[in-house]
Design a protein around this motif. Structure first.
Motif, short mmCIF file in Angstrom:
data_model
loop_
_atom_site.label_atom_id
_atom_site.label_comp_id
_atom_site.label_asym_id
_atom_site.label_seq_id
_atom_site.Cartn_x
_atom_site.Cartn_y
_atom_site.Cartn_z
N THR A 282 -18.00 -17.27 13.56
CA THR A 282 -18.46 -16.91 12.22
C THR A 282 -17.34 -16.33 11.35
N LEU A 283 -16.16 -16.14 11.91
CA LEU A 283 -15.07 -15.56 11.13
C LEU A 283 -14.48 -16.61 10.20
N ALA A 284 -14.30 -16.22 8.94
CA ALA A 284 -13.68 -17.13 7.98
C ALA A 284 -12.17 -16.93 8.06
N ALA A 285 -11.51 -17.76 8.87
CA ALA A 285 -10.06 -17.65 9.03
C ALA A 285 -9.51 -19.00 9.45
N ASP A 286 -8.23 -19.23 9.17
CA ASP A 286 -7.61 -20.51 9.57
C ASP A 286 -7.56 -20.62 11.09
N HIS A 287 -7.19 -19.52 11.73
CA HIS A 287 -7.13 -19.49 13.19
C HIS A 287 -7.87 -18.26 13.69
N VAL A 288 -8.64 -18.41 14.73
CA VAL A 288 -9.31 -17.27 15.38
C VAL A 288 -8.89 -17.28 16.84
N ILE A 289 -8.40 -16.17 17.32
CA ILE A 289 -8.04 -16.06 18.74
C ILE A 289 -9.11 -15.19 19.40
N ASP A 290 -9.86 -15.82 20.27
CA ASP A 290 -10.96 -15.13 20.95
C ASP A 290 -10.41 -14.53 22.25
N CYS A 291 -10.20 -13.23 22.25
CA CYS A 291 -9.70 -12.55 23.46
C CYS A 291 -10.66 -11.40 23.78
N ARG A 292 -11.95 -11.74 23.86
CA ARG A 292 -12.98 -10.72 24.08
C ARG A 292 -13.19 -10.39 25.54
N GLY A 293 -12.35 -10.91 26.42
CA GLY A 293 -12.56 -10.63 27.84
C GLY A 293 -13.92 -11.16 28.28
N LEU A 294 -14.59 -10.39 29.12
CA LEU A 294 -15.86 -10.87 29.69
C LEU A 294 -16.93 -11.15 28.65
N ALA A 295 -16.81 -10.52 27.48
CA ALA A 295 -17.82 -10.73 26.43
C ALA A 295 -17.82 -12.16 25.92
N ALA A 296 -16.79 -12.95 26.28
CA ALA A 296 -16.71 -14.34 25.81
C ALA A 296 -17.39 -15.31 26.77
N ARG A 297 -18.19 -14.80 27.68
CA ARG A 297 -18.78 -15.68 28.70
C ARG A 297 -19.70 -16.76 28.13
N GLU A 298 -20.31 -16.49 26.96
CA GLU A 298 -21.18 -17.53 26.40
C GLU A 298 -20.35 -18.76 26.00
N ALA A 299 -19.07 -18.55 25.68
CA ALA A 299 -18.20 -19.68 25.31
C ALA A 299 -17.43 -20.21 26.52
N LEU A 300 -17.28 -19.39 27.55
CA LEU A 300 -16.48 -19.75 28.73
C LEU A 300 -17.34 -19.49 29.97
N PRO A 301 -18.26 -20.41 30.29
CA PRO A 301 -19.28 -20.10 31.32
C PRO A 301 -18.72 -19.84 32.71
#
Ligand SMILES: Cc1cc2nc3c(=O)[nH]c(=O)nc-3n(C[C@H](O)[C@H](O)[C@H](O)COP(=O)(O)OP(=O)(O)OC[C@H]3O[C@@H](n4cnc5c(N)ncnc54)[C@H](O)[C@@H]3O)c2cc1C
Length: 197
Positions: free
Chosen positions: A40-59
């Motif tokens: 949902t971030l309006a940016a050219d590049h988004v770096i997702d480094c949420r650790g374990l919170a990113a599990r919905e994107a990285l099952p």
């Protein structure tokens, strides 16, 4: 024991504010306390480094629980990390400022982030006393636990999906590997989109 002549160590609690201050002085803005969704971030590049919170994107991301103790000893002075390699329980002791020693760490297949257990404290402290009997007189200053984000092969991944790049799975080596992976991340961002690396 394992002697690595070029081994270095840092205190994360000093390193992170120093890194943040260095970045801020170069114009990087931080938004602490903001829980964001990368898509949902309006940016050219988004770096997702949420650790374990990113599990919905990285099952296939999983948590590996680590517990550690902070000791203060008047009798044992270390100038570099010491590792005790043991088939059942390996520990390391890392010197910090003010006579503090960081004793770690357990590796448990669990994403539970609660306080250290009695079993783990006993195992860590028993191994520490085996390393140096004088550590029996050390003070326990702090006990803590965290959960490391890891993929099945325990290797980090940079995964670019359009304008979102997932950077995760640093497992036990986030501080050790961050400089090398930052270079890889910059190269990934410079590459054409739709590339998964
Ligand atoms: C006991 C223990 C000992 C360790 N010892 C070492 C060591 O000696 N050497 C070493 O190199 N590594 C060590 N590690 C591993 C190291 O801590 C990890 O590899 C590292 O923390 C992973 O970094 P990360 O930024 O990918 O994830 P994390 O540290 O988990 O950081 C993720 C961040 O994202 C934030 N976040 C989550 N969701 C959102 C959202 N929606 N919006 C915004 N922010 C969000 C979280 O609050 C968190 O700050 C150890 C770990 C433990 C537990």
């Amino acid at each position: 024991g394992l002697w690595l002549a070029d081994e270095a160590h840092l205190d994360p609690r000093e390193a992170l504010p120093a890194l943040a201050a260095s970045l801020a002085s170069r114009g990087v803005r931080f938004a602490f306390g903001a829980a964001v969704q990368p898509q949902t971030l309006a940016a050219d590049h988004v770096i997702d480094c949420r650790g374990l919170a990113a599990r919905e994107a990285l099952p296939d991301l999983r948590g590996v629980r680590g517990e550690r103790l902070l000791l203060r000893s008047r009798d044992v002075t270390l100038h570099r990390p010491v590792r005790l390699l043991h088939p059942r329980f390996s520990i390391y002791v890392v010197p910090r400022a003010d006579g503090l020693l960081m004793l770690g760490a357990t590796m448990l297949e669990s994403d539970h982030a609660g306080p250290i257990t009695v079993r783990s404290a006993l195992e860590l402290l028993g191994a520490a006393r085996a390393l140096h009997p004088a550590l029996a007189e050390a003070e326990i200053v702090e006990a803590a636990a965290g959960v490391r984000p890891a993929f099945p092969d325990n290797l980090p991944r940079l995964l670019r999906r359009g304008r979102v790049t997932h950077f995760n799975g640093l497992y036990r080596h986030g501080f050790l590997l961050a400089p090398w992976y930052a270079t890889q991340l910059a190269a990934t961002l410079a590459a054409p989109a739709e590339v998964e690396a």
